[in-house]
Scaffold this motif. Structure first.
Motif, PDB file in Angstrom:
ATOM      1  N   PHE A 175       0.832  -1.202   0.000  1.00 18.91           N
ATOM      2  CA  PHE A 175       0.000   0.000   0.000  1.00 18.91           C
ATOM      3  C   PHE A 175       0.868   1.254   0.000  1.00 18.91           C
ATOM      4  CE2 PHE A 175      -2.394   3.367   2.143  1.00 18.91           C
ATOM      5  CZ  PHE A 175      -3.488   3.447   1.300  1.00 18.91           C
ATOM      6  N   VAL A 176       1.892   1.260   0.854  1.00 26.69           N
ATOM      7  CA  VAL A 176       2.807   2.399   0.896  1.00 26.69           C
ATOM      8  C   VAL A 176       3.478   2.569  -0.470  1.00 26.69           C
ATOM      9  CG1 VAL A 176       4.954   3.288   1.901  1.00 26.69           C
ATOM     10  CG2 VAL A 176       3.201   2.298   3.383  1.00 26.69           C
ATOM     11  N   ALA A 177       3.966   1.481  -1.028  1.00 23.92           N
ATOM     12  CA  ALA A 177       4.652   1.537  -2.323  1.00 23.92           C
ATOM     13  C   ALA A 177       3.738   2.090  -3.417  1.00 23.92           C
ATOM     14  CB  ALA A 177       5.160   0.154  -2.707  1.00 23.92           C
ATOM     15  N   SER A 178       2.444   1.783  -3.328  1.00 27.85           N
ATOM     16  CA  SER A 178       1.512   2.267  -4.355  1.00 27.85           C
ATOM     17  C   SER A 178       1.285   3.775  -4.248  1.00 27.85           C
ATOM     18  CB  SER A 178       0.174   1.527  -4.254  1.00 27.85           C
ATOM     19  OG  SER A 178      -0.542   1.932  -3.098  1.00 27.85           O
ATOM     20  N   ASN A 179       1.653   4.363  -3.124  1.00 18.61           N
ATOM     21  CA  ASN A 179       1.486   5.807  -2.928  1.00 18.61           C
ATOM     22  C   ASN A 179       2.769   6.595  -3.171  1.00 18.61           C
ATOM     23  OD1 ASN A 179      -1.313   6.505  -1.851  1.00 18.61           O
ATOM     24  ND2 ASN A 179      -0.778   4.655  -0.717  1.00 18.61           N
ATOM     25  N   ILE A 180       3.841   5.901  -3.560  1.00 20.43           N
ATOM     26  CA  ILE A 180       5.150   6.522  -3.741  1.00 20.43           C
ATOM     27  C   ILE A 180       5.558   6.454  -5.211  1.00 20.43           C
ATOM     28  CG2 ILE A 180       7.586   6.424  -3.043  1.00 20.43           C
ATOM     29  CD1 ILE A 180       5.570   7.003  -0.738  1.00 20.43           C
ATOM     30  N   TYR A 232       3.064  10.784  -3.590  1.00 19.74           N
ATOM     31  CA  TYR A 232       4.249  11.251  -2.866  1.00 19.74           C
ATOM     32  C   TYR A 232       5.517  10.836  -3.597  1.00 19.74           C
ATOM     33  CZ  TYR A 232       0.686  11.717   0.690  1.00 19.74           C
ATOM     34  OH  TYR A 232      -0.450  12.066   1.361  1.00 19.74           O
ATOM     35  N   GLU A 233       6.550  11.668  -3.456  1.00 17.81           N
ATOM     36  CA  GLU A 233       7.823  11.368  -4.099  1.00 17.81           C
ATOM     37  C   GLU A 233       8.612  10.305  -3.353  1.00 17.81           C
ATOM     38  OE1 GLU A 233      10.221  14.711  -5.155  1.00 17.81           O
ATOM     39  OE2 GLU A 233       8.474  15.897  -5.721  1.00 17.81           O
ATOM     40  N   VAL A 279       8.946   7.980   0.757  1.00 22.91           N
ATOM     41  CA  VAL A 279       8.277   7.503   1.973  1.00 22.91           C
ATOM     42  C   VAL A 279       8.275   8.580   3.054  1.00 22.91           C
ATOM     43  CG1 VAL A 279       8.353   5.782   3.816  1.00 22.91           C
ATOM     44  CG2 VAL A 279       8.774   5.084   1.465  1.00 22.91           C
ATOM     45  N   SER A 280       9.371   9.319   3.179  1.00 28.41           N
ATOM     46  CA  SER A 280       9.438  10.366   4.206  1.00 28.41           C
ATOM     47  C   SER A 280       8.336  11.400   4.010  1.00 28.41           C
ATOM     48  CB  SER A 280      10.798  11.046   4.190  1.00 28.41           C
ATOM     49  OG  SER A 280      11.799  10.145   4.591  1.00 28.41           O
ATOM     50  N   GLU A 281       8.133  11.810   2.780  1.00 27.91           N
ATOM     51  CA  GLU A 281       7.087  12.791   2.480  1.00 27.91           C
ATOM     52  C   GLU A 281       5.714  12.224   2.856  1.00 27.91           C
ATOM     53  OE1 GLU A 281       5.133  14.406  -1.555  1.00 27.91           O
ATOM     54  OE2 GLU A 281       7.318  14.638  -1.475  1.00 27.91           O
ATOM     55  N   TYR A 282       5.499  10.955   2.548  1.00 24.72           N
ATOM     56  CA  TYR A 282       4.235  10.288   2.862  1.00 24.72           C
ATOM     57  C   TYR A 282       4.012  10.235   4.371  1.00 24.72           C
ATOM     58  CZ  TYR A 282       0.666   6.553   2.587  1.00 24.72           C
ATOM     59  OH  TYR A 282      -0.465   5.796   2.685  1.00 24.72           O
ATOM     60  N   VAL A 283       5.019   9.840   5.114  1.00 27.32           N
ATOM     61  CA  VAL A 283       4.895   9.723   6.568  1.00 27.32           C
ATOM     62  C   VAL A 283       4.673  11.097   7.199  1.00 27.32           C
ATOM     63  CG1 VAL A 283       6.115   9.096   8.699  1.00 27.32           C
ATOM     64  CG2 VAL A 283       6.173   7.559   6.719  1.00 27.32           C
ATOM     65  N   ARG A 284       5.385  12.106   6.755  1.00 23.50           N
ATOM     66  CA  ARG A 284       5.171  13.462   7.284  1.00 23.50           C
ATOM     67  C   ARG A 284       3.730  13.917   7.052  1.00 23.50           C
ATOM     68  NH1 ARG A 284      10.536  14.212   5.482  1.00 23.50           N
ATOM     69  NH2 ARG A 284       9.820  14.942   3.459  1.00 23.50           N
TER      70      ARG A 284
END
Length: 85
Positions: free
Chosen positions: A18-23, A29-30, A32-37
């Motif tokens: 799921f995370v990978a699909s959003n990066i 998001y560019e 993972v850090s941007e996504y988590v922030r």
């Protein structure tokens, strides 16, 4: 100002996918850090909004109370009441 914090989080399986699909190119998001922030910011906003809604509900109830429910207090009574609580 608080010191910058470094987090190390291992995410695998369905969550990792799921995370990978959003990066990247296909995601919002560019990296993972941007996504988590962004997730942290949204959670902070949610907590603040919940606090505001609780305050609004308390004020709504207080303003809906009949005039007879109010008690005149001077500064000494307020200080004494707060010292007990």
């Amino acid at each position: 100002m608080p010191k910058a914090m470094t987090l190390n989080v291992r995410v695998s399986g369905a969550l990792g996918e799921f995370v990978a699909s959003n990066i990247g190119d296909d995601g919002a998001y560019e990296n993972v850090s941007e996504y988590v922030r962004d997730l942290i910011r949204r959670d902070k906003e949610r907590v603040e909004a919940e606090g505001f809604e609780r305050l609004k509900a308390e004020l709504t109830a207080a303003f809906a109370a009949p005039e007879s429910a109010y008690e005149a207090l001077d500064a000494e009574k307020v200080i004494a009441r707060n010292a007990r609580g």
